[in-house]
Structures are given as C-alpha cells and as structure tokens.
Scaffold this active site. Structure first.
Site, PDB file in Angstrom:
ATOM      1  N   TYR A 181     -13.057  -4.045  -7.805  1.00  0.00           N
ATOM      2  CA  TYR A 181     -12.638  -4.296  -6.424  1.00  0.00           C
ATOM      3  C   TYR A 181     -13.738  -5.026  -5.652  1.00  0.00           C
ATOM      4  O   TYR A 181     -13.507  -6.071  -5.045  1.00  0.00           O
ATOM      5  CB  TYR A 181     -12.280  -2.980  -5.706  1.00  0.00           C
ATOM      6  N   HIS A 182     -14.955  -4.454  -5.638  1.00  0.00           N
ATOM      7  CA  HIS A 182     -16.036  -5.085  -4.880  1.00  0.00           C
ATOM      8  C   HIS A 182     -16.278  -6.516  -5.390  1.00  0.00           C
ATOM      9  O   HIS A 182     -16.578  -7.425  -4.617  1.00  0.00           O
ATOM     10  CB  HIS A 182     -17.318  -4.252  -4.968  1.00  0.00           C
TER      11      HIS A 182
ATOM     12  N   ARG B 279       0.828  -1.210   0.000  1.00  0.00           N
ATOM     13  CA  ARG B 279       0.000   0.000   0.000  1.00  0.00           C
ATOM     14  C   ARG B 279       0.859   1.255   0.000  1.00  0.00           C
ATOM     15  O   ARG B 279       0.526   2.257  -0.635  1.00  0.00           O
ATOM     16  CB  ARG B 279      -0.948  -0.023   1.201  1.00  0.00           C
TER      17      ARG B 279
ATOM     18  N   SER C  13     -17.910  -2.517  -8.669  1.00  0.00           N
ATOM     19  CA  SER C  13     -16.559  -2.234  -9.183  1.00  0.00           C
ATOM     20  C   SER C  13     -15.793  -3.545  -9.218  1.00  0.00           C
ATOM     21  O   SER C  13     -16.183  -4.534  -8.580  1.00  0.00           O
ATOM     22  CB  SER C  13     -15.821  -1.248  -8.267  1.00  0.00           C
TER      23      SER C  13
ATOM     24  N   TYR D  78     -21.667  12.897  -5.574  1.00  0.00           N
ATOM     25  CA  TYR D  78     -21.749  12.369  -6.939  1.00  0.00           C
ATOM     26  C   TYR D  78     -23.218  12.215  -7.329  1.00  0.00           C
ATOM     27  O   TYR D  78     -23.980  11.483  -6.680  1.00  0.00           O
ATOM     28  CB  TYR D  78     -21.065  11.008  -7.050  1.00  0.00           C
TER      29      TYR D  78
ATOM     30  N   GLU E 176     -23.686   3.657 -10.627  1.00  0.00           N
ATOM     31  CA  GLU E 176     -24.373   3.179  -9.426  1.00  0.00           C
ATOM     32  C   GLU E 176     -25.745   3.841  -9.380  1.00  0.00           C
ATOM     33  O   GLU E 176     -25.947   4.908  -9.964  1.00  0.00           O
ATOM     34  CB  GLU E 176     -23.570   3.558  -8.168  1.00  0.00           C
TER      35      GLU E 176
ATOM     36  N   LYS F  78     -14.150  -9.214  -3.894  1.00  0.00           N
ATOM     37  CA  LYS F  78     -14.624  -9.672  -2.577  1.00  0.00           C
ATOM     38  C   LYS F  78     -15.698 -10.756  -2.727  1.00  0.00           C
ATOM     39  O   LYS F  78     -15.827 -11.625  -1.862  1.00  0.00           O
ATOM     40  CB  LYS F  78     -15.213  -8.495  -1.794  1.00  0.00           C
TER      41      LYS F  78
ATOM     42  N   ASN G 204      -4.402  -9.951  -6.922  1.00  0.00           N
ATOM     43  CA  ASN G 204      -3.887  -9.741  -5.560  1.00  0.00           C
ATOM     44  C   ASN G 204      -4.877 -10.262  -4.515  1.00  0.00           C
ATOM     45  O   ASN G 204      -4.503 -10.996  -3.596  1.00  0.00           O
ATOM     46  CB  ASN G 204      -3.634  -8.248  -5.329  1.00  0.00           C
TER      47      ASN G 204
ATOM     48  N   THR H  53     -17.146  -6.883   2.201  1.00  0.00           N
ATOM     49  CA  THR H  53     -17.642  -5.507   2.096  1.00  0.00           C
ATOM     50  C   THR H  53     -19.134  -5.497   1.802  1.00  0.00           C
ATOM     51  O   THR H  53     -19.650  -6.389   1.113  1.00  0.00           O
ATOM     52  CB  THR H  53     -16.847  -4.750   1.007  1.00  0.00           C
TER      53      THR H  53
END
Ligand code: NAD
Ligand code: USQ
Length: 404
Positions: free
Chosen positions: A181-182, A35, A179, A255, A328, A185, A118, A144
């Site tokens: 990323y989500h 990070r 996303s 947003y 979204e 998960k 990752n 998440t």
C-alpha cells in the site's frame, strides 16, 4: 471554487467534503463505494454507525442548505473520469480515493495487485484527464508519511538537496515504504511529479501521518453525518485499536518493542490542511510536497497515553508487547519536517488527554458494536501475506483462503 472530492464517502473524504461545502465551495463528491464492499468482504465494519450515501447527502442538504453534486464513479474507469472532469471543470481536485490499508495490501497476491492497480491506475486516470480537459485544475493528492519509511537522517518535505562528486542538485527525497500500500503512494508521487514536469500540471502531494478523531464542526451536526471509525486488524489505525482493545478488556497490542515512531494529526487538522492547500495553489508546472502531521509519537508512548487517560477515569488498561506481524524497525531515529502547512496558517490541535478522552468516549458509546473476532491483527508480512492459523479472526482467515 468548484472542488471535486474523490473518495467522498470515506473516513476523511466525507468530513472534507462537508468542510469545504460549509465554506461555500461548490463541492462535487465522487466515490465508487468500494470501501463499503471491502468491509463486507473482510467481515469488518465501522464502530460508528455510518449512514448510506443517499441519507448522508440528503441530511447535509437539510442541515446546511448546501448541496453536494454526487457522482458514483470508479477512478479506474478512464472514460467515466474523463466525462467527470470535462463536464464539471473543477478548479481543484482533492484525491482521497484509494485502497488505504497496509495490512489489506499484504493479505495475498490478489490484494497486493488490487491495491496497486486501484491506486496507481486511478491516480493516473485523474492526471491524464486533467491534462486533457482541465489543465489549470490544482490536483491535491493524499500521500502518506510512510512513503519515506524510517531513514537514519532527517526527513525533508518531499525534496532533498544533495552534493555528489562536487556537484549539487535538489531531488525527490528517497523512499523506503514498508507495505505494498505505502509503495503504491510512492508510485503516485512519481506520476504527480512527472505530470507537473512534462505537462505543466499543478499538484500538491500531502504526505499525511496517521489521523485520529471522528468529529469536525460539520460531522457533529447530526448522527447521520458522522464519519467512520476503523479498529479491526485490517483497517484499524493504532490509536483507534488501542482505545477499542482497552474498552473490551483486552491488552493493548503494541507490536514488538513499540519504538516505531510515526506522525499523527487530528481529523480537524486534516480538513483544514486540505482547505489551506486549495486556497494556495501552486504555479503551473509546480509539484510541491507538504508533510501533513502535527506531532510524533512512538507506538508504546501512544499506548501509555491511552493508559493514563483511562486511569484518570478509574478505567483499567493493560499494555502487551505482541509479536510484530509487520516488517519495520522497532527502534529508530525519526525527525520529519512539517513546517510548510504551519507557514500557510495551520493552527494544530494537539493529542491532549482531552482528545484521547473524546476518542475513548466515542468508543465507550459504541462498545456494543465491537466485532471482537476482527480485532486481532492476522496479516503477517513475513510469510508473504499468510494469516495466522488458529487465530480468533475467522472472517479474516477465510478472506485469504486459509483456515483459522
Ligand atoms: P477510506 O477507505 O475511509 O476512504 C477511501 C474512499 O475512497 C472510500 O470511500 C472508497 O470507496 C473510495 N475509493 C477507493 N478506491 C476508489 C476508486 N478506484 N474509485 C472511486 N472511489 C474509490 O480511507 P481514508 O482513511 O479516508 O483515507 C483517504 C486517503 O487518505 C487515502 O488515500 C489514504 O491513503 C490517505 N491517508 C489516510 C490516513 C488515515 O489515517 N486514514 C493517513 C494518511 C493518508
Ligand atoms: N501498530 C501497533 N499495534 C497495533 C496497530 C499498529 O503497534 O495494534 C503499529 C504498526 O506496526 C505501525 C504503527 O502502529 O508501526 C502505525 O500503524 P497504523 O496501522 O496505525 O498505520 P499504517 O499502517 O501506517 O496506516 C495508516 C493508514 C494509512 C496511512 C498511514 C499514515 O491506514 O492509510 O497512509 O496510517 S503513515 O503511517 O504516516 O504512513
């Protein structure tokens, strides 16, 4: 208990390692420090100055008398993970060690692939290693709330009972992440469920909401123990961003319509939830899911809370609705269950005006460190991860190889 904290140099991993260490657990801290490298790559930095890992560990030992057993390991290195689990034999593993930014995962094809490799490979290595070297170990994994998305029905804690063609079953709750990323998960959740069903591992998946705050009893002991505070367009979470934007005299960037509703929790509740999960392990073969948040707010509602808290101190705030860089729903039903951690004894802290005051004070104390050219959110979901040309974030634009 011997508890391995993976991602122990991160925003949440560091305070959790300290919290568990302070309670007398034998803590093994693990992180690749990737990070800190991602921050260098993005031109971003924590608003709060964070000490090197060597200084953090030494300071914790001198302040508390407790030692954290430190290992610098990349979870994608299967042999290193095997060696770690085989030699340390943890009773529990708390797994925070992932690429956790939705915008980062949408920058470019490389960033999307890097995120999923990752996160999914790291978690899979941990599960396989636990199976082979410490099969009774309880894997506590940070998921998440964004795994669920925003369905037009109530969100349950991990599973849903369904009737279909006259038959009944309990199945994993359907996921609609927003996303890459989500989505990583969601893949992790399936691997966790699989590991419990097929290899009799025991796992808790904590579907956490957006965390705010930087201060726990332990991080407050010394400035070198402080945890990070992200506010930029890639790593910054929404409340942090609003407080920083207001502090530097920029309008709060809601947003779109701002009806996007999410679960939130105080960092003090994060560390407590982890402790509660660790102290109450599931049976062998059980995969359980807790929704880990304490309150829900719309993005516009959150902006208005910041505005009111600042007004109480005579500080001006402007709220703006900017074009939404994400895809979204901006108005939607949202009713997510979050009972199971309360049943274990969680006593939540609310996002009171006082807490907002505290976040605002953290920002005001560090306002000279704000990198203004990283505030703008430049990662555009619709254009497949392009960066707005001509934006004020040259560091972020350079990252995606696009002039800005
Ligand atoms: P962070 O980026 O501050 O910390 C993550 C840490 O993991 C970093 O120190 C990083 O170096 C390390 N790491 C990443 N990949 C690694 C690898 N392959 N091997 C070893 N170390 C690796 O993130 P955070 O905000 O502390 O989030 C921690 C976890 O909690 C993440 O899994 C995230 O998805 C989850 N989460 C965070 C929030 C939030 O609001 N911050 C909310 C819900 C869930
Ligand atoms: N948003 C704004 N303005 C901003 C920034 C964000 O309106 O300036 C909106 C976003 O569009 C989104 C909401 O605020 O609707 C939350 O965004 P965020 O960046 O605070 O949170 P998110 O991208 O979902 O990710 C963060 C953490 C991630 C964690 C997740 C929990 O970075 O690691 O998994 O929160 S959750 O949202 O519950 O999935």
């Amino acid at each position: 208990m011997r508890i391995a904290v993976l991602g122990a140099d991160g925003y949440l991993g560091w305070p959790t390692a300290l919290h568990l260490s302070a309670r007398g657990h034998d803590v093994v801290g693990v992180d690749s420090l990737v990070r800190r490298r991602w921050d260098e790559e993005c031109g971003t930095d924590s608003l709060t100055p964070i000490a090197s890992i060597a200084d953090r560990l030494a300071r914790w030992q001198s302040e508390s008398g407790h030692k954290i057993d430190w290992h610098q390991i990349d979870l994608c290195d299967a042999a290193a993970v095997d060696e770690l689990i085989r030699t340390t034999q943890p009773d529990a593993i708390v797994h925070f060690a992932e690429q956790r930014s939705a915008p980062y995962s949408m920058i470019s094809p490389r960033h999307g692939v890097e995120t999923q490799v990752n996160n999914v490979v790291g978690t899979l290595n941990v599960l396989l290693s636990v199976r082979d070297h410490a099969p009774d170990c309880h894997v506590i994994k940070l998921g998440t709330m964004g795994e669920y998305g925003t369905p037009n029905i109530d969100i349950e804690e991990g599973f849903i009972e369904i009737e279909h063609n006259g038959r009944h079953d309990r199945v994993l709750y359907p996921k609609q992440p927003g996303s890459l990323y989500h989505l990583s998960k969601v893949h992790d959740s399936h691997n966790l469920d699989f590991a419990c069903r097929i290899w009799d591992l025991r796992a808790t998946d904590l579907n956490q909401g957006v965390v705010y705050g930087t201060t726990t009893d332990e991080t407050a002991l010394h400035p070198q123990l402080v945890t990070r505070f992200d506010y930029d367009g890639i790593w910054g979470t929404v409340l942090n961003r609003f407080c920083v934007e207001a502090a530097v005299g920029e309008p709060l960037t809601v947003y779109g319509k701002g009806g996007q509703t999410r679960g939130f929790l105080d960092i003090r509740d994060t560390v407590r939830c982890i402790e509660l999960a660790a102290l109450n392990a599931p049976a062998a073969g059980e995969y359980r899911v807790y929704n880990q948040f304490t309150e829900q707010f719309s993005v516009l509602g959150l902006a208005e809370k910041v505005e009111h808290a600042r007004a109480a101190h005579g500080l001006p705030t402007t709220i703006s609705h900017v074009s939404n860089p994400r895809r979204e729903k901006e108005e939607h039903y949202y009713n997510a269950k979050h009972q199971r951690l309360l049943d274990l004894g969680l006593e939540p802290h609310g996002l009171s005006e006082t807490l907002i005051d505290h976040v605002i004070q953290t920002v005001e104390a560090n306002v000279s460190r704000v990198r203004r050219n990283t505030i703008e959110a430049t990662i555009d979901w619709r254009k497949g991860g392009h960066v707005y040309a001509g934006g004020r974030a040259p560091a972020l634009a350079a990252l995606a190889g696009i002039g800005g």
